[in-house]
Scaffold this motif. Sequence first.
Motif, mmCIF file in Angstrom:
data_model
loop_
_atom_site.group_PDB
_atom_site.id
_atom_site.type_symbol
_atom_site.label_atom_id
_atom_site.label_comp_id
_atom_site.label_asym_id
_atom_site.label_seq_id
_atom_site.Cartn_x
_atom_site.Cartn_y
_atom_site.Cartn_z
ATOM 1 N N MET A 1 0.807 -1.207 0.051
ATOM 2 C CA MET A 1 -0.057 0.129 -0.009
ATOM 3 C C MET A 1 0.830 1.118 0.163
ATOM 4 S SD MET A 1 -2.759 1.033 2.649
ATOM 5 C CE MET A 1 -3.959 2.420 2.345
ATOM 6 N N THR A 2 0.735 2.124 -0.621
ATOM 7 C CA THR A 2 1.387 3.064 -1.015
ATOM 8 C C THR A 2 0.709 4.477 0.197
ATOM 9 O OG1 THR A 2 -0.027 4.517 -2.554
ATOM 10 C CG2 THR A 2 1.852 3.033 -3.473
ATOM 11 N N GLY A 3 1.425 5.440 0.402
ATOM 12 C CA GLY A 3 1.080 6.304 1.576
ATOM 13 C C GLY A 3 -0.207 7.139 1.058
ATOM 14 N N GLN A 4 -0.257 7.327 -0.312
ATOM 15 C CA GLN A 4 -1.560 8.074 -0.779
ATOM 16 C C GLN A 4 -2.572 7.210 -1.312
ATOM 17 O OE1 GLN A 4 -1.690 11.318 -0.527
ATOM 18 N NE2 GLN A 4 0.133 10.983 0.792
ATOM 19 N N GLU A 5 -2.503 6.180 -1.308
ATOM 20 C CA GLU A 5 -3.709 5.094 -1.812
ATOM 21 C C GLU A 5 -4.655 4.950 -0.770
ATOM 22 O OE1 GLU A 5 -3.749 0.674 -3.503
ATOM 23 O OE2 GLU A 5 -2.097 1.250 -2.589
ATOM 24 N N HIS A 6 -5.686 4.964 -0.927
ATOM 25 C CA HIS A 6 -7.070 5.141 -0.335
ATOM 26 C C HIS A 6 -7.677 3.498 -0.087
ATOM 27 C CE1 HIS A 6 -6.404 9.402 -0.853
ATOM 28 N NE2 HIS A 6 -7.091 9.392 0.268
ATOM 29 N N ILE A 7 -8.264 3.352 1.038
ATOM 30 C CA ILE A 7 -9.162 2.268 1.100
ATOM 31 C C ILE A 7 -10.521 2.726 1.399
ATOM 32 C CG2 ILE A 7 -9.399 0.138 2.514
ATOM 33 C CD1 ILE A 7 -6.209 0.431 3.122
ATOM 34 N N ARG A 8 -11.457 2.410 0.725
ATOM 35 C CA ARG A 8 -12.702 2.700 1.178
ATOM 36 C C ARG A 8 -13.305 1.653 2.263
ATOM 37 N NH1 ARG A 8 -15.721 6.469 0.293
ATOM 38 N NH2 ARG A 8 -14.319 7.288 -1.252
ATOM 39 N N PHE A 9 -13.879 2.352 3.345
ATOM 40 C CA PHE A 9 -14.689 1.502 4.265
ATOM 41 C C PHE A 9 -15.893 2.023 4.349
ATOM 42 C CE2 PHE A 9 -10.201 2.147 5.525
ATOM 43 C CZ PHE A 9 -10.226 0.815 6.084
ATOM 44 N N THR A 10 -16.977 0.821 4.765
ATOM 45 C CA THR A 10 -18.313 1.137 4.937
ATOM 46 C C THR A 10 -18.853 0.511 6.168
ATOM 47 O OG1 THR A 10 -18.689 1.263 2.473
ATOM 48 C CG2 THR A 10 -20.934 0.846 4.061
ATOM 49 N N LEU A 11 -19.085 1.178 7.146
ATOM 50 C CA LEU A 11 -19.421 0.632 8.631
ATOM 51 C C LEU A 11 -20.985 0.846 8.706
ATOM 52 C CD1 LEU A 11 -16.702 2.504 10.854
ATOM 53 C CD2 LEU A 11 -16.659 0.074 9.555
ATOM 54 N N ASP A 12 -21.330 -0.159 9.499
ATOM 55 C CA ASP A 12 -23.002 -0.305 9.755
ATOM 56 C C ASP A 12 -23.444 1.010 10.542
ATOM 57 O OD1 ASP A 12 -22.258 -0.625 12.571
ATOM 58 O OD2 ASP A 12 -22.635 -2.806 12.465
ATOM 59 N N PHE A 55 -16.500 5.750 3.538
ATOM 60 C CA PHE A 55 -15.352 7.014 3.747
ATOM 61 C C PHE A 55 -13.977 6.178 3.141
ATOM 62 C CE2 PHE A 55 -15.834 4.887 7.676
ATOM 63 C CZ PHE A 55 -14.576 4.611 8.286
ATOM 64 N N ALA A 56 -12.978 6.885 2.777
ATOM 65 C CA ALA A 56 -11.704 6.431 2.426
ATOM 66 C C ALA A 56 -10.608 6.875 3.554
ATOM 67 C CB ALA A 56 -11.603 6.950 0.863
ATOM 68 N N LEU A 57 -9.752 6.124 3.626
ATOM 69 C CA LEU A 57 -8.494 6.520 4.415
ATOM 70 C C LEU A 57 -7.407 6.075 3.942
ATOM 71 C CD1 LEU A 57 -9.787 4.930 7.916
ATOM 72 C CD2 LEU A 57 -9.871 7.423 7.481
ATOM 73 N N THR A 58 -6.157 6.668 4.002
ATOM 74 C CA THR A 58 -5.058 6.398 3.521
ATOM 75 C C THR A 58 -4.398 5.497 4.694
ATOM 76 O OG1 THR A 58 -4.011 8.352 4.610
ATOM 77 C CG2 THR A 58 -4.648 8.629 2.445
ATOM 78 N N ALA A 59 -3.056 5.095 4.385
ATOM 79 C CA ALA A 59 -2.481 4.266 5.339
ATOM 80 C C ALA A 59 -1.916 4.978 6.364
ATOM 81 C CB ALA A 59 -1.185 3.537 4.790
ATOM 82 N N GLN A 90 -12.617 -5.234 6.985
ATOM 83 C CA GLN A 90 -12.505 -4.594 5.778
ATOM 84 C C GLN A 90 -11.148 -4.315 5.256
ATOM 85 O OE1 GLN A 90 -15.479 -1.489 5.264
ATOM 86 N NE2 GLN A 90 -16.723 -2.592 6.804
ATOM 87 N N PHE A 91 -10.130 -3.895 6.114
ATOM 88 C CA PHE A 91 -8.778 -3.660 5.620
ATOM 89 C C PHE A 91 -8.258 -4.893 5.140
ATOM 90 C CE2 PHE A 91 -4.379 -4.234 6.696
ATOM 91 C CZ PHE A 91 -3.681 -3.117 5.651
ATOM 92 N N ASN A 92 -8.576 -6.154 5.957
ATOM 93 C CA ASN A 92 -8.057 -7.644 5.662
ATOM 94 C C ASN A 92 -8.495 -7.998 4.226
ATOM 95 O OD1 ASN A 92 -6.495 -7.708 7.894
ATOM 96 N ND2 ASN A 92 -7.957 -9.188 9.075
ATOM 97 N N ALA A 93 -10.014 -7.678 3.847
ATOM 98 C CA ALA A 93 -10.301 -7.820 2.752
ATOM 99 C C ALA A 93 -9.664 -7.212 1.523
ATOM 100 C CB ALA A 93 -11.708 -7.873 2.517
ATOM 101 N N TRP A 94 -9.538 -5.938 1.785
ATOM 102 C CA TRP A 94 -8.807 -5.021 0.847
ATOM 103 C C TRP A 94 -7.465 -5.567 0.578
ATOM 104 C CZ3 TRP A 94 -4.289 -2.481 1.036
ATOM 105 C CH2 TRP A 94 -3.970 -1.512 0.128
ATOM 106 N N SER A 95 -6.640 -5.881 1.604
ATOM 107 C CA SER A 95 -5.185 -6.482 1.447
ATOM 108 C C SER A 95 -5.298 -7.837 0.763
ATOM 109 C CB SER A 95 -4.426 -6.610 2.882
ATOM 110 O OG SER A 95 -5.169 -7.475 3.499
ATOM 111 N N MET A 96 -6.266 -8.717 0.775
ATOM 112 C CA MET A 96 -6.280 -9.863 0.031
ATOM 113 C C MET A 96 -6.548 -9.322 -1.481
ATOM 114 S SD MET A 96 -5.326 -12.126 2.174
ATOM 115 C CE MET A 96 -5.765 -13.730 2.048
ATOM 116 N N GLY A 97 -6.888 -8.223 -2.020
ATOM 117 C CA GLY A 97 -7.293 -8.128 -3.254
ATOM 118 C C GLY A 97 -8.651 -7.445 -3.516
ATOM 119 N N ALA A 98 -9.330 -7.556 -2.425
ATOM 120 C CA ALA A 98 -11.063 -6.988 -2.616
ATOM 121 C C ALA A 98 -10.798 -5.325 -2.974
ATOM 122 C CB ALA A 98 -11.775 -7.342 -1.716
ATOM 123 N N ASN A 99 -11.475 -4.683 -3.926
ATOM 124 C CA ASN A 99 -11.714 -3.397 -3.930
ATOM 125 C C ASN A 99 -10.459 -2.713 -4.228
ATOM 126 O OD1 ASN A 99 -14.371 -3.646 -3.839
ATOM 127 N ND2 ASN A 99 -14.138 -3.627 -1.432
#
Length: 100
Positions: A1-12, A55-59, A90-99
């Motif tokens: 993951m790069t410093g500027q890459e964003h991960i999108r999260f959706t919480l309940d 919402f999206a968060l950087t590392a 959601q981070f684990n799913a993202w790190s395995m390739g999702a989204n």
Amino acid sequence: MTGQEHIRFTLDDGARESLYSAVAGARRACGTEQEADGLWDAWKALETAEADGSFALTARELYWVGKTSRAEYWRDVETMTRVLGQVQEQFNAWSMGANK
């Protein structure tokens, strides 16, 4: 993951607001300028959620969100465990390739 890459999260329902409040509480209690700056960035990222609540968060922002894992920043331990568990899943799913 790069410093500027964003991960999108959706919480309940209510979880993003709880996380937002916890980050704000951690920011108020922080002791260093670096900590205050990091928590400010994470807080602003949570504040700018999409209409669907996602919402999206950087590392870097995700790192600071992780710093809220102390019970005094949360309404109760169960809420902290549930919300941070959702973020971790959601981070684990993202790190395995999702989204990516």
